[in-house]
Write a protein that holds these residues in place. Sequence first.
Motif, PDB file in Angstrom:
ATOM      1  N   ARG A 299     -23.867   9.912  25.825  1.00 22.86           N
ATOM      2  CA  ARG A 299     -22.740  11.111  26.372  1.00 22.86           C
ATOM      3  C   ARG A 299     -22.710  11.093  27.928  1.00 22.86           C
ATOM      4  O   ARG A 299     -21.690  11.613  28.305  1.00 22.86           O
ATOM      5  CB  ARG A 299     -23.632  12.451  26.116  1.00 22.86           C
ATOM      6  N   TRP A 300     -23.532  10.169  28.508  1.00 25.57           N
ATOM      7  CA  TRP A 300     -23.344   9.898  29.903  1.00 25.57           C
ATOM      8  C   TRP A 300     -22.014   9.271  30.221  1.00 25.57           C
ATOM      9  O   TRP A 300     -21.437   9.116  31.355  1.00 25.57           O
ATOM     10  CB  TRP A 300     -24.294   8.772  30.552  1.00 25.57           C
ATOM     11  N   LEU A 301     -21.531   8.701  29.323  1.00 18.91           N
ATOM     12  CA  LEU A 301     -20.260   7.958  29.514  1.00 18.91           C
ATOM     13  C   LEU A 301     -18.956   8.840  29.680  1.00 18.91           C
ATOM     14  O   LEU A 301     -17.814   8.530  29.723  1.00 18.91           O
ATOM     15  CB  LEU A 301     -19.895   6.812  28.311  1.00 18.91           C
ATOM     16  N   ASP A 302     -19.368  10.241  29.161  1.00 21.21           N
ATOM     17  CA  ASP A 302     -17.819  11.179  29.317  1.00 21.21           C
ATOM     18  C   ASP A 302     -17.439  11.035  30.463  1.00 21.21           C
ATOM     19  O   ASP A 302     -17.918  11.476  31.265  1.00 21.21           O
ATOM     20  CB  ASP A 302     -18.609  12.430  28.905  1.00 21.21           C
ATOM     21  N   GLY A 303     -15.740  11.208  30.240  1.00 21.31           N
ATOM     22  CA  GLY A 303     -15.095  11.303  31.412  1.00 21.31           C
ATOM     23  C   GLY A 303     -14.968  10.128  32.218  1.00 21.31           C
ATOM     24  O   GLY A 303     -14.275  10.091  33.297  1.00 21.31           O
ATOM     25  N   LYS A 304     -15.712   8.964  32.053  1.00 24.78           N
ATOM     26  CA  LYS A 304     -15.667   7.572  32.586  1.00 24.78           C
ATOM     27  C   LYS A 304     -14.461   6.601  32.017  1.00 24.78           C
ATOM     28  O   LYS A 304     -14.216   6.676  30.696  1.00 24.78           O
ATOM     29  CB  LYS A 304     -17.114   6.968  32.704  1.00 24.78           C
ATOM     30  N   VAL A 305     -14.098   5.864  32.601  1.00 33.23           N
ATOM     31  CA  VAL A 305     -13.506   4.604  32.054  1.00 33.23           C
ATOM     32  C   VAL A 305     -14.256   3.527  31.678  1.00 33.23           C
ATOM     33  O   VAL A 305     -15.031   3.058  32.483  1.00 33.23           O
ATOM     34  CB  VAL A 305     -12.311   4.131  33.349  1.00 33.23           C
ATOM     35  N   LEU A 306     -14.131   3.146  30.510  1.00 31.73           N
ATOM     36  CA  LEU A 306     -14.725   2.128  30.061  1.00 31.73           C
ATOM     37  C   LEU A 306     -14.197   0.747  29.652  1.00 31.73           C
ATOM     38  O   LEU A 306     -13.072   0.572  29.373  1.00 31.73           O
ATOM     39  CB  LEU A 306     -15.135   2.483  28.357  1.00 31.73           C
ATOM     40  N   THR A 307     -14.719  -0.261  30.006  1.00 36.29           N
ATOM     41  CA  THR A 307     -14.585  -1.733  29.969  1.00 36.29           C
ATOM     42  C   THR A 307     -15.415  -2.407  28.941  1.00 36.29           C
ATOM     43  O   THR A 307     -16.594  -1.948  28.725  1.00 36.29           O
ATOM     44  CB  THR A 307     -14.049  -2.398  31.196  1.00 36.29           C
ATOM     45  N   GLY A 308     -15.093  -3.556  28.417  1.00 37.45           N
ATOM     46  CA  GLY A 308     -15.866  -4.338  27.807  1.00 37.45           C
ATOM     47  C   GLY A 308     -15.178  -5.242  26.488  1.00 37.45           C
ATOM     48  O   GLY A 308     -13.860  -4.869  26.383  1.00 37.45           O
ATOM     49  N   LYS A 309     -15.741  -5.892  25.870  1.00 38.40           N
ATOM     50  CA  LYS A 309     -15.340  -6.614  24.670  1.00 38.40           C
ATOM     51  C   LYS A 309     -14.757  -5.662  23.583  1.00 38.40           C
ATOM     52  O   LYS A 309     -15.676  -4.791  23.349  1.00 38.40           O
ATOM     53  CB  LYS A 309     -16.075  -7.890  24.222  1.00 38.40           C
ATOM     54  N   PRO A 310     -13.844  -6.126  22.815  1.00 38.24           N
ATOM     55  CA  PRO A 310     -13.353  -5.090  21.803  1.00 38.24           C
ATOM     56  C   PRO A 310     -14.453  -5.189  20.721  1.00 38.24           C
ATOM     57  O   PRO A 310     -14.719  -3.874  20.188  1.00 38.24           O
ATOM     58  CB  PRO A 310     -12.190  -5.972  21.252  1.00 38.24           C
ATOM     59  N   THR A 311     -15.200  -6.132  20.320  1.00 36.91           N
ATOM     60  CA  THR A 311     -16.386  -6.015  19.677  1.00 36.91           C
ATOM     61  C   THR A 311     -17.502  -4.874  19.912  1.00 36.91           C
ATOM     62  O   THR A 311     -17.933  -4.072  19.100  1.00 36.91           O
ATOM     63  CB  THR A 311     -16.936  -7.330  19.330  1.00 36.91           C
ATOM     64  N   VAL A 312     -17.827  -5.045  21.281  1.00 41.98           N
ATOM     65  CA  VAL A 312     -18.776  -3.898  21.638  1.00 41.98           C
ATOM     66  C   VAL A 312     -18.409  -2.701  21.522  1.00 41.98           C
ATOM     67  O   VAL A 312     -18.879  -1.576  21.053  1.00 41.98           O
ATOM     68  CB  VAL A 312     -19.211  -4.369  22.968  1.00 41.98           C
ATOM     69  N   LEU A 313     -16.927  -2.244  22.185  1.00 44.13           N
ATOM     70  CA  LEU A 313     -16.427  -0.985  22.180  1.00 44.13           C
ATOM     71  C   LEU A 313     -16.212  -0.462  20.709  1.00 44.13           C
ATOM     72  O   LEU A 313     -16.268   0.829  20.449  1.00 44.13           O
ATOM     73  CB  LEU A 313     -15.054  -0.994  22.755  1.00 44.13           C
ATOM     74  N   ASP A 314     -15.871  -1.534  19.777  1.00 41.93           N
ATOM     75  CA  ASP A 314     -15.613  -0.978  18.301  1.00 41.93           C
ATOM     76  C   ASP A 314     -17.042  -0.768  17.776  1.00 41.93           C
ATOM     77  O   ASP A 314     -17.132   0.597  17.002  1.00 41.93           O
ATOM     78  CB  ASP A 314     -15.114  -2.272  17.438  1.00 41.93           C
ATOM     79  N   LEU A 315     -18.045  -1.317  18.159  1.00 44.41           N
ATOM     80  CA  LEU A 315     -19.381  -1.087  17.596  1.00 44.41           C
ATOM     81  C   LEU A 315     -19.670   0.546  18.146  1.00 44.41           C
ATOM     82  O   LEU A 315     -20.219   1.403  17.323  1.00 44.41           O
ATOM     83  CB  LEU A 315     -20.580  -1.839  17.777  1.00 44.41           C
ATOM     84  N   LEU A 316     -19.376   0.891  19.429  1.00 40.28           N
ATOM     85  CA  LEU A 316     -19.569   1.840  20.150  1.00 40.28           C
ATOM     86  C   LEU A 316     -18.814   2.862  19.621  1.00 40.28           C
ATOM     87  O   LEU A 316     -19.455   4.367  19.227  1.00 40.28           O
ATOM     88  CB  LEU A 316     -19.362   1.716  21.736  1.00 40.28           C
ATOM     89  N   ALA A 317     -17.633   2.924  19.130  1.00 38.46           N
ATOM     90  CA  ALA A 317     -16.928   3.792  18.698  1.00 38.46           C
ATOM     91  C   ALA A 317     -17.318   4.255  17.205  1.00 38.46           C
ATOM     92  O   ALA A 317     -16.939   5.719  16.986  1.00 38.46           O
ATOM     93  CB  ALA A 317     -15.453   3.429  18.481  1.00 38.46           C
ATOM     94  N   ALA A 318     -17.709   3.355  16.580  1.00 31.36           N
ATOM     95  CA  ALA A 318     -18.462   3.585  15.209  1.00 31.36           C
ATOM     96  C   ALA A 318     -19.898   4.466  15.063  1.00 31.36           C
ATOM     97  O   ALA A 318     -19.938   4.996  14.022  1.00 31.36           O
ATOM     98  CB  ALA A 318     -18.509   2.471  14.524  1.00 31.36           C
ATOM     99  N   ARG A 319     -20.467   4.361  16.446  1.00 29.85           N
ATOM    100  CA  ARG A 319     -21.631   5.064  16.384  1.00 29.85           C
ATOM    101  C   ARG A 319     -21.905   6.292  17.538  1.00 29.85           C
ATOM    102  O   ARG A 319     -22.729   7.276  17.013  1.00 29.85           O
ATOM    103  CB  ARG A 319     -22.781   3.871  16.456  1.00 29.85           C
ATOM    104  N   ALA A 320     -21.154   6.149  18.375  1.00 27.59           N
ATOM    105  CA  ALA A 320     -21.233   7.293  19.362  1.00 27.59           C
ATOM    106  C   ALA A 320     -20.336   8.286  19.221  1.00 27.59           C
ATOM    107  O   ALA A 320     -19.469   8.520  18.373  1.00 27.59           O
ATOM    108  CB  ALA A 320     -20.915   6.404  20.734  1.00 27.59           C
ATOM    109  N   ASP A 321     -20.934   9.170  19.836  1.00 26.01           N
ATOM    110  CA  ASP A 321     -20.158  10.616  20.059  1.00 26.01           C
ATOM    111  C   ASP A 321     -19.611  10.850  21.525  1.00 26.01           C
ATOM    112  O   ASP A 321     -20.131  11.943  22.096  1.00 26.01           O
ATOM    113  CB  ASP A 321     -20.845  11.695  19.369  1.00 26.01           C
ATOM    114  N   ALA A 322     -18.953  10.031  22.135  1.00 25.22           N
ATOM    115  CA  ALA A 322     -18.682   9.991  23.480  1.00 25.22           C
ATOM    116  C   ALA A 322     -17.174  10.248  23.545  1.00 25.22           C
ATOM    117  O   ALA A 322     -16.265  10.230  22.754  1.00 25.22           O
ATOM    118  CB  ALA A 322     -18.828   8.675  24.229  1.00 25.22           C
TER     119      ALA A 322
END
Length: 593
Positions: free
Chosen positions: A143-166
């Motif tokens: 949740r520390w990621l709330d309000g921030k601009v995220l960058t990274g590889k699609p595979t990492v962001l895809d995994l995060l989107a499936a597990r996180a509630d950010a």
Amino acid sequence: MLAHAREHVPFYAGRIPIGDDPYRVLATLAPLDRETVRRAGHRLHARNGSTQGWRATHTSGTTGEPLTVVFNHPPQELEFKLLTRHADRLGLPQGAGIVHLTLHAPGPSQAMAAPWGDGRTLTKWNLARVWQCPDPEFRGAVRWLDGKVLTGKPTVLDLLAARADAAPAGVIVSGETLDARARAGIGAGLHCPVSSLYTLAEVGIAGSECPDGGYHLEPESVHGEIVDDELVLTPLANRAMPLLRYRTGDRARWLPADCGCLHPGPRLELTSTRSPRHLLTTSGQPVELSRFLETLGALPVTRLALSAEGPGRVRMDYSADAPLTPVNRERAARPLRAALGLDTEVRFVQHKGPHWPASDGQPTNPPQPEVGLDLLADDVAAWLAAWFTGRELRPEAVALTGSVLTPSARTRFSLVDVTVISPAAPDEWADVVRALRRDLTALRVHVVDAPSGLAACRLSAEARVVLGRLPEIAWPTQAALAAEGRAWCRQAADTLWDRLTGSPIPPADTLRTAYVAQHLSVTACRYLHLASGGRETGADAVLAAELDPEEGATVFEAVAVAREHRPPPPEPDAGRDYLRQAMRLVGMVAAVL
């Protein structure tokens, strides 16, 4: 760049003609392919100026053998500038900062402020450690990621989107092709807009996504050509390792520039990109390597490469001080068999030492003083028991304590604490301990006859015996613990004072500084707790018992940063703040004791 390469880079000696038109001169050079760069190795490195601040980047190897490219500081600064500029074009708020997310064990988390001083920050957060936490703890951390601009590889962001509630402000992906499925999944899972950059590990940011389709090349970063339908790039900022006319392996065609987005760079469409390497199912069907990122990112290795040796046959090369244990081999093989077929054969090949692979015989990645993420207590216990079997010098007991028993409390600097109970003098064990540490460098071995003080408490409260039987251990008196604690506090205060008054702490060392602060803070709380009659010794338990969440907020932050359950802050004095708070805590404990 041509003059610099001609004069200072051995590879280009005698290859670059002199002429008035730099573009015509550039066009006379034969394009560089990956194999040429690999063979050239250090002959492509500039010989002038200081190498301080150079950063080595390794390609992922998903399209072939990994390649190593070094960058000096200006291209690193330029990447930050291009990233923030793209976020500005998208209208994404950057007040909370830009965060680059990775999921690969060796790379440490770090943060920096914009060199041009406008208050923007860029943070790299390696999620590999917090990813090992249970779902509730993981979701709370991200949740520390709330309000921030995220960058990274699609595979990492895809995994995060499936597990996180950010709830980030937006996502800018790079490093891999962003297909429609991944774009939709990331956008829906993180509830934010998704854009992309065209980047290559060998080049940096080459282009920015255009709202009307395709990518605009970044004129400050690269000069682009399309030769026989292949995109050929010349990075313009990296003088450490100039790659003149580098063949990207990506197919492209130019698009009209009248898109209306006002980006100054030429616009192109990638008609096909470098195909990632695949593994083959037992029936011969291809499966992309990125499918296994989440599982393989948590193995206790410093480098790893997968390759197909045929249908249903996989070779896993890895670099580590010790061979993967049976438990970790099974953890690695299980997802491979699930995706490729239950009869899939997995062959493991260990490369000892930190310098794999190498270029021209020179190391390409410095050793990392870290413990593998999945160095399980079961594995260490089994290894120690087997190691001592048949040895002439036998201990009465061998026990584990500390963070190896609590994975969520580990840091990349944590050691594996082993206590050897033996009536023999410690110097008689010196050769044995050296041999143990040669096989597993992360060990910290204590040899004692009769444990006392804090060591006795920890053995009684948390030890896992792996060999023999612990002798009966008398719990120390509160007075004895207080006396030992006062002596320890004096030593800890000296250590903290030395660090506080020493050389400035660079931002890259904030992570290690946080570890020092949290390690000494936890030990101080242990003495305070035990000398007051408490019986807990675990880090989280004694911190919760002895520190008020508000008054001890900086210490708790240092603990989270050291464990990489949140990234370090970008402020240059953050490390000193952690040390100052640890010193105040140590002083308070000394006064109470």
